[in-house]
Scaffold this active site. Structure first.
Site, PDB file in Angstrom:
ATOM      1  N   ASP A 338       0.829  -1.418   0.006  1.00  0.00           N
ATOM      2  CA  ASP A 338       0.004   0.191   0.097  1.00  0.00           C
ATOM      3  C   ASP A 338       0.977   1.084   0.100  1.00  0.00           C
ATOM      4  O   ASP A 338       1.926   1.315   0.618  1.00  0.00           O
ATOM      5  CB  ASP A 338      -0.791   0.060   1.423  1.00  0.00           C
ATOM      6  CG  ASP A 338      -1.624   1.089   1.321  1.00  0.00           C
ATOM      7  OD1 ASP A 338      -2.395   1.492   0.611  1.00  0.00           O
ATOM      8  OD2 ASP A 338      -1.323   2.011   2.314  1.00  0.00           O
ATOM      9  N   GLU A 392       1.290  -0.399  -5.204  1.00  0.00           N
ATOM     10  CA  GLU A 392       0.096   0.489  -5.659  1.00  0.00           C
ATOM     11  C   GLU A 392       0.846   1.934  -5.588  1.00  0.00           C
ATOM     12  O   GLU A 392       1.192   2.382  -4.504  1.00  0.00           O
ATOM     13  CB  GLU A 392      -0.869   0.575  -4.351  1.00  0.00           C
ATOM     14  CG  GLU A 392      -2.024   1.386  -4.469  1.00  0.00           C
ATOM     15  CD  GLU A 392      -2.294   2.257  -3.257  1.00  0.00           C
ATOM     16  OE1 GLU A 392      -3.571   2.595  -3.391  1.00  0.00           O
ATOM     17  OE2 GLU A 392      -1.799   2.528  -2.342  1.00  0.00           O
TER      18      GLU A 392
END
Length: 672
Positions: A338, A392
Site C-alpha cells: 500500500d 500501489e
C-alpha cells in the site's frame, strides 16, 4: 559477490526516453549492490537480516527452560514487563539494557508456569523522554481490546503448530495471470456486524471459487485500533487483527483457500503507521525518531500518521522481518504494498500530477525508500520464489515492476491506478455521446511492454463513502427501486450494459492481471462506510448483501453471471498472460472499438442508440469465426439481438461483416 554493471541497463535499453537518466538508474542499481554486500558482511544474507522477529518479542528458550522477552528501545531510560502474570505490577519486573539498546527479561518456566500462560495479557512500562507510559510490545503477535474500557493489550499466544495441508499448492496460475478478488473479512458478511475468519472461510471462499478468481487480496489483516481506517492505520505489525478471530482461524482460512487453488495476497502497510502512542509503536522508546523520521519529516500530513525512516538499519530489519513473518507463519503468497507512491517520494505524492519525467529522478525521490522496496522484493522472492508482489503507485515511476538488475525496483506487478480514475471521471463529466474512443484506447493500452499491470475498473477506493461504485454512478437511486426482472427501466438498462462493457474492456485490454472489489462484480449498491459517530455506529454499509445476487428476481444476478463468464474466458484463453492487444478498428463517431488479444477478436460498441448491420472489421486471419461470448445474451441482462449459432466468414478484404447492437460487446474465435 555482485559484479557492478555498466550503463545502460536493460530498463534504459527498452525505454529509450529514459536515456537522459541512465546514470541515476545505474546509481540505483549500484546502491542496491552495495547494500546487499553490506548485509552479507553484517549477517550472512538477507533472510537472516530479516529475522528480527525470531530475536525480539516473547519466545520460549528450551536451553534456558523459560521465556525471554526482548525489545529494542535505545533512547528509553527504563523498561518494566508486566501483566496479569504479576498482577499488573509496573515495578516488579525490570528489564536489562545492553549497549545496542536491546532490553531483555527472562521468566523461568518453573517459577511462572502457572501464571505466564497461553492467553495472558501483557504490556511493557516504558520510561523515556515522553514520560512513563504503558505500551504494547512491538513484536507481539496478538492484541486484544477490552470491550468495557476499549483499552488494548498484548496477549501471550502459545499456539500449537498448525496442521497445514497446502504443501502441493501451486502459485503458477496466479502468478501467470492473477485474477484478484479484493476483500475485507470484517465486512464480507451480510449481517449487521463484524465478520470472522471462519465465516469468511465457510461462506465467502466458496463464492470466490465459483466466480473463478484465482487470488484473494486480504485487506485489514494487520492489527489497527480504528476499524474505520480500513486497516491502513496499523498499530501492531506482527499481530493479525483479533476482531476477526484467532491466528489459527486466519491460518485455516488461508489453508482452505490453498486447497481451493486460490492464492492469498496480503495488503501490507509499510508506507506509514498509526500515530497513536498507546496502541502503536510511535515514540516507543520516548523519542520521536526510533522508527520514524524526526520532526515534521516523520509526519504524513495527508494521512495523519507516522512516516518510517527507511535509511535506518533497524527499521529495514523491522519491516523485512515483518514480511518474512507473514510468509513463514501464515503462508501468505505475496503482498500488495500500500502507498508505494508515499514511500518513494519525500513529498509523498501529495498534490502532485507527475506530468514531468524529471519528477521521477529529482531530489524529492527518497533513494533510501527505493532501496528498501528493492530489499523487500529480494527477500520475498528469495523466501518464496513464486510469490507475487504488487505495488500501489499513482506516480508511474519507471521500472517499478522491472527486475532490480534491469534497473528496476523489483515488483512483479503494478496497480493500473489511472484506469479507475479514468472511468470515474468519464461517468461524472461526460455524456455517453462524448465518450472518446481514442482516449479510451490510450488509457487502457498505454503501458510499458515489460512492466506488468493489474487492471481494474474499481477497487475499495472507489467504493468508499464520499464516492460511488461504478454501479451507483451508472444507476444511482434506481438501484433501490428498479432492479427487478419484472420491470424495465431505461436507466437500469443503460447501467447494466455499460457496467458489463467497462469491466470486460478493462480486463481484456488494461493489463496482465485483473482485480475487483468484493461484491462489485454484481454491482453492489451504495458505498462502503464503517461504523463511526457520524452514522450512529451503524454497520448498514459495512457489509455485503449477497442476497441481492442470489435473488432470481433481481438483475444483480445477471451482472454476476457476466462477471463469471468474463473471468472464465480469461482463464480458458490465458488472455491476461498474452501479449498486449493490437487494435483492429476504431471508429470515433460510431464508437466502435475492435482488437485482437490471445487469438480472440474483441468488438465493443459504446454507441448509446445506434446499432450497425454489416459492419466490416478486418481481422488478422482468414477463415470462419464463431461467437463465443456476447454481452447481449438474456442471462446477462441483454436483449438477445445476436444469433450465437451464426458462423462468420471473412470476405475478400479479410473482413468480418458483423451486426453490432448498441452498447454491446462480443468475442469471436477462429473456428478450428
Amino acid at each position: 559477490m555482485f559484479v557492478r554493471k555498466s550503463a545502460p541497463l536493460n530498463l534504459v535499453i527498452d525505454e529509450p526516453w529514459l536515456e537522459k537518466y541512465s546514470d541515476k538508474i545505474s546509481l540505483r542499481w549500484s546502491k542496491y549492490q552495495s547494500a546487499i554486500q553490506e548485509i552479507e558482511n553484517f549477517c550472512g544474507d538477507i533472510l537472516e537480516y530479516g529475522s528480527n522477529h525470531h530475536f525480539y518479542g516473547i519466545h520460549f528458550e528450551s536451553w534456558r527452560n523459560g521465556w525471554v522477552y526482548r525489545e529494542w528501545a535505545p533512547a528509553a531510560e527504563a523498561l518494566y514487563f508486566f501483566g496479569d502474570f504479576n498482577n499488573w505490577d509496573r515495578q516488579s519486573h525490570p528489564m536489562k539494557k545492553n549497549p545496542r539498546g536491546d532490553w531483555e527479561i527472562f521468566l523461568p518456566f518453573d517459577q511462572y508456569k502457572d501464571t505466564f500462560v497461553h492467553g495472558s495479557k501483557v504490556k511493557v512500562h516504558v520510561i523515556g523522554a515522553n514520560g512513563a507510559l504503558d505500551r504494547i510490545p512491538v513484536y507481539i503477535t496478538r492484541v486484544i481490546q477490552n470491550e468495557e474500557t476499549h483499552d488494548f493489550a498484548g496477549q501471550v499466544w502459545f499456539d500449537s503448530p498448525f496442521p497445514w495441508t497446502d504443501q502441493d499448492f501451486s502459485l503458477a496460475e496466479s502468478r501467470k495471470q492473477p485474477l484478484i478478488y479484493e476483500c475485507h473479512v470484517g465486512m464480507a458478511q451480510e449481517k449487521l456486524g463484524v465478520g470472522t475468519y471462519l465465516e469468511f472461510e465457510q461462506n465467502i471462499l466458496p463464492r470466490i471459487k465459483s466466480a473463478g478468481y484465482n487470488t484473494i487480496q486480504l485487506m485489514a489483516v494487520m492489527e489497527h485500533p480504528y476499524y474505520g481506517s480500513f486497516g491502513y492505520h496499523v498499530s501492531n505489525f506482527f499481530a493479525p487483527t483479533s476482531r476477526f478471530g484467532s491466528p489459527e482461524e486466519l491460518k485455516s482460512l488461508i489453508n482452505t483457500a490453498h486447497k481451493m487453488g486460490i492464492a492469498v495476497v496480503m495488503d501490507i502497510v509499510h508506507s506509514h503507521a498509526v500515530k497513536n502512542v498507546n496502541e502503536g509503536i510511535n515514540e516507543f522508546d520516548g523519542s520521536d525518531h526510533q522508527y520514524f523520521h524526526a520532526g515534521p519529516k516523520g509526519y504524513h500530513e495527508g494521512w495523519d500518521s507516522k512516516v518510517f525512516n527507511y535509511s535506518k538499519r533497524e527499521v529495514q530489519q523491522f519491516l523485512l522481518s515483518n514480511i518474512r513473518y507473514w510468509i513463514e507463519e501464515f503462508h501468505m503468497d505475496g503482498f500488495r504494498f500500500d502507498g508505494v507512491t508515499s514511500i518513494m517520494y519525500v513529498h509523498h505524492g501529495l498534490f502532485m500530477d507527475f506530468d514531468n519525467i524529471d519528477l521521477y529522478f529529482d531530489s524529492n525521490v527518497d533513494d533510501d525508500a527505493i532501496l528498501y522496496l528493492q530489499l523487500a522484493n529480494t527477500l520475498i522472492h528469495k523466501l518464496k520464489p513464486q510469490s507475487i508482489s504488487i505495488a500501489e503507485d499513482v506516480s508511474g515511476m519507471p521500472g517499478l515492476s522491472r527486475k532490480i538488475e534491469d534497473g528496476g525496483i523489483g515488483f512483479d506487478f503494478r496497480m493500473a491506478m489511472g484506469v479507475p480514475d479514468y472511468w470515474i471521471k468519464t461517468l461524472k463529466h461526460k455524456q455517453d455521446e462524448e465518450w472518446d474512443m481514442f482516449e479510451l484506447w490510450h488509457q487502457l493500452s498505454n503501458r510499458p511492454i515489460k512492466e506488468k499491470s493489474i487492471a481494474y475498473a474499481e477497487s475499495h477506493d472507489q467504493a468508499l463513502v464520499g464516492d460511488k461504485s461504478l454501479a451507483f454512478w451508472l444507476m444511482d437511486k434506481e438501484m433501490y427501486f428498479s432492479m427487478s426482472l419484472l420491470q424495465q427501466n431505461l436507466v437500469v438498462d443503460r447501467g447494466i450494459a455499460l457496467h458489463k462493457l467497462i469491466r470486460m474492456i478493462t480486463l481484456s485490454l488494461g493489463g496482465e492481471g485483473y482485480l475487483t472489489f468484493i461484491g462489485n462484480e454484481f454491482g453492489h449498491p451504495e458505498w462502503v462506510d464503517f461504523p463511526r459517530e457520524g452514522n450512529n455506529w451503524s454497520y448498514q454499509y459495512a457489509r455485503r448483501q449477497w442476497s441481492l445476487a442470489d435473488d432470481p428476481l433481481l438483475r444483480y444476478g445477471q451482472l454476476a453471471a457476466w462477471d463469471k463468464s468474463m473471468i472464465q474466458l480469461a482463464k480458458d484463453f490465458q488472455v491476461l498472460a498474452s501479449q498486449h492487444a493490437r487494435q483492429l478498428h476504431l471508429d470515433p463517431d460510431k464508437k466502435i472499438l475492435a482488437y485482437e488479444r490471445a487469438g480472440l477478436i474483441f468488438v465493443f460498441s459504446f454507441h448509446p442508440t445506434e446499432s450497425f448491420s454489416g459492419f466490416a472489421i478486418q481481422v488478422p486471419w482468414t477463415g470462419s469465426y464463431q461467437l463465443i461470448l456476447d454481452s447481449d445474451e438474456k442471462e446477462f441482462g441483454g436483449f438477445e439481438r445476436l444469433d450465437t449459432s451464426t458462423t462468420f466468414l471473412t470476405n475478400e478484404n479479410q473482413c468480418l461483416l458483423l451486426y453490432i447492437p448498441n452498447r454491446t460487446m462480443m468475442v469471436l474465435k477462429q473456428k478450428d
